[in-house]
Design an enzyme around this catalytic site. Structure first.
Site, PDB file in Angstrom:
ATOM      1  N   LYS A  16       0.459  -1.326   0.196  1.00 23.30           N
ATOM      2  CA  LYS A  16      -0.215  -0.239  -0.197  1.00 23.30           C
ATOM      3  C   LYS A  16       0.448   1.273   0.350  1.00 23.30           C
ATOM      4  CE  LYS A  16      -4.443  -1.958   0.858  1.00 23.30           C
ATOM      5  NZ  LYS A  16      -5.498  -1.874   2.089  1.00 23.30           N
TER       6      LYS A  16
ATOM      7  N   LYS B 168     -10.589  -8.653 -11.098  1.00 18.13           N
ATOM      8  CA  LYS B 168     -11.392  -8.268 -10.549  1.00 18.13           C
ATOM      9  C   LYS B 168     -12.877  -7.925 -10.559  1.00 18.13           C
ATOM     10  CE  LYS B 168     -10.913  -9.122  -5.558  1.00 18.13           C
ATOM     11  NZ  LYS B 168     -10.101  -8.950  -4.482  1.00 18.13           N
TER      12      LYS B 168
ATOM     13  N   LYS C 126     -15.326  -2.341  -7.766  1.00 18.88           N
ATOM     14  CA  LYS C 126     -15.695  -0.323  -7.525  1.00 18.88           C
ATOM     15  C   LYS C 126     -15.276   0.305  -8.351  1.00 18.88           C
ATOM     16  CE  LYS C 126     -13.350   0.808  -3.188  1.00 18.88           C
ATOM     17  NZ  LYS C 126     -12.973   0.045  -2.856  1.00 18.88           N
TER      18      LYS C 126
HETATM   19  P1  AMP Z   1     -13.140  -3.081  -0.942  1.00 17.49           P
HETATM   20  O1  AMP Z   1     -14.101  -2.614  -1.565  1.00 17.49           O
HETATM   21  O2  AMP Z   1     -12.535  -3.924  -2.248  1.00 17.49           O
HETATM   22  O3  AMP Z   1     -12.052  -3.494  -0.138  1.00 17.49           O
HETATM   23  O4  AMP Z   1     -13.538  -5.560  -1.138  1.00 17.49           O
HETATM   24  C1  AMP Z   1     -14.189  -4.672  -0.141  1.00 17.49           C
HETATM   25  C2  AMP Z   1     -14.079  -6.734   0.595  1.00 17.49           C
HETATM   26  O5  AMP Z   1     -14.565  -7.738  -0.334  1.00 17.49           O
HETATM   27  C3  AMP Z   1     -13.176  -7.757   1.412  1.00 17.49           C
HETATM   28  O6  AMP Z   1     -13.231  -8.379   1.555  1.00 17.49           O
HETATM   29  C4  AMP Z   1     -13.017  -8.134   0.408  1.00 17.49           C
HETATM   30  O7  AMP Z   1     -12.168  -9.239  -0.338  1.00 17.49           O
HETATM   31  C5  AMP Z   1     -14.148  -8.204  -1.070  1.00 17.49           C
HETATM   32  N1  AMP Z   1     -14.210  -8.598  -2.373  1.00 17.49           N
HETATM   33  C6  AMP Z   1     -13.694  -7.032  -3.391  1.00 17.49           C
HETATM   34  N2  AMP Z   1     -14.131  -7.604  -4.678  1.00 17.49           N
HETATM   35  C7  AMP Z   1     -14.053  -8.893  -4.557  1.00 17.49           C
HETATM   36  C8  AMP Z   1     -13.879  -9.634  -5.871  1.00 17.49           C
HETATM   37  N3  AMP Z   1     -14.204  -8.926  -7.678  1.00 17.49           N
HETATM   38  N4  AMP Z   1     -14.695 -11.010  -5.734  1.00 17.49           N
HETATM   39  C9  AMP Z   1     -14.930 -11.247  -3.989  1.00 17.49           C
HETATM   40  N5  AMP Z   1     -14.338 -10.668  -3.305  1.00 17.49           N
HETATM   41  C10 AMP Z   1     -13.889  -9.114  -3.230  1.00 17.49           C
END
Ligand code: AMP
Ligand code: TRP
Length: 334
Positions: A114, A197, A200
């Site tokens: 990070k 992946k 958002k």
């Molecule tokens: P983030 O908004 O990317 O910080 O993700 C929040 C949570 O959702 C974390 O636990 C991520 O591991 C999970 N997450 C986000 N995107 C994905 C994805 N495409 N597939 C599986 N888990 C996800």
């Protein structure tokens, strides 16, 4: 058994968040017996390591809280709260800063990732992030901590901090927690690119299914999703090298609770023209009740805040004896 986990509050929640993270908590809660307790919280104190407008931070806490409840977290059965409402987290973090070693933090790969190249310009908060995480866990004497693979190193540091504190002060205060890492956790990929992946931050809204998308929007996104010209194979092995096809089959399997092999067997020999409407249907039926509850909860900030406030009061009460004992062990008067 005391289960505890935290999640960073993010907005624009999508299918990846639901299947990759939120749903695991709901499962965990639903598998608990009456002797066990679950603590689930929104890590808004950790989120200060990401620059964000104050209004957006509040919105994202409410978004994630609403999504958790809509997906099945029951705030009466589980203790659901946001970290900032429970000052004991910050207090214990400071106490544990006396125990955690700089050498331990220097080994944390998430900080290196990070902070990137500009390590001198990274915040102290980002560096100390794992100590706050240790405080989150140790405050509640958690025995089991469900986390993703990427958080395993932080959990090891938590165990080291607990062991050293107990030894240094000659107490048997902190429970050494065990991580629970799902064997194969769902990884949902973009609908436009099966190698990226679902995220958002993807500029293309067509790349993801948002928790707020209505039935028509979901159907349209599935129809437009990238796939290939081949037929579905007899078994999941036949999806090798077909990232988009594998992702669509994977989403179907995760939602319907079947194996990818079973889904392939059912659709073997058919093309995506036949598979996509079936997938759309499964998505619509699975997400509709969650979306409806989410939108209802999101329409009433004060009701949502009251739920978090109540959770925070329960969390504070559960944390108090451990926090007090930590002060006492260190010879600090409070
Ligand atoms: P983030 O908004 O990317 O910080 O993700 C929040 C949570 O959702 C974390 O636990 C991520 O591991 C999970 N997450 C986000 N995107 C994905 C994805 N495409 N597939 C599986 N888990 C996800
Ligand atoms: N750092 C975790 C993540 O990004 C979230 C988190 C904060 C957490 N405190 C925690 C997880 C305590 C488990 C236990 O996913």
């Amino acid at each position: 058994m005391r289960v505890l986990s935290g999640i960073q509050p993010t907005g624009n929640l999508h299918l990846g968040n639901y299947l990759g993270a939120i749903r695991n908590w709901v499962r965990m809660q639903d598998e608990m017996d009456s002797q066990s307790e679950c603590f689930f919280f929104l890590a808004d104190m950790h989120s200060i390591t990401v620059a964000e407008e104050p209004a957006a931070r509040i919105r994202h806490v409410r978004d994630m809280a609403a999504a958790l409840i809509a997906a099945g977290i029951d705030p009466d059965r589980s203790v659901l709260f946001n970290q900032a409402r429970v000052p004991a987290h910050a207090e214990l973090c400071w106490l544990l800063n006396g125990t955690a070693r700089i050498g331990w933090l220097n080994r944390m790969t998430q900080f290196k990732d990070k902070a990137g190249k500009n390590r001198e310009g990274a915040s102290v908060g980002l560096y100390v992030y794992p100590v706050l995480m240790a405080a989150d866990v140790l405050l509640y004497q958690a025995t089991h901590v469900p986390v993703g693979e990427d958080q395993k190193q932080h959990l090891e540091l938590t165990r080291d901090v607990a062991t050293k504190f107990n030894a240094d002060f000659g107490v048997d205060l902190f429970t050494i927690p065990d991580p629970i890492i799902p064997k194969e956790s769902a990884r949902i990929m973009s609908l436009r690119d099966g190698t990226a992946k679902m995220s958002k931050s993807d500029p293309s809204d067509a790349s993801r299914i948002n928790l707020t998308d209505d039935d028509d929007a979901i159907m349209a996104k599935v129809r437009k999703a990238k796939s290939d010209q081949e037929m579905l194979p007899e078994t999941a092995e036949g999806l090798a090298g077909r990232a988009e096809a594998a992702n669509l089959v994977g989403i179907f399997a995760t939602l319907s609770g079947e194996s990818a092999d079973a889904v392939c067997a059912r659709f073997a020999g058919q093309g995506f023209g036949a598979f996509k409407p079936a997938l759309g249907e499964v998505l619509v039926e699975s997400l509709r009740p969650i979306r409806e509850r989410f939108l209802a909860l999101r329409g009433d900030d004060s009701a949502l805040d009251a739920i978090l406030q109540k959770g925070a009061a329960r969390a504070s009460a559960a944390a108090e004896p451990t926090l007090r004992a930590a002060y006492e062990a260190m010879g600090l008067m409070r």
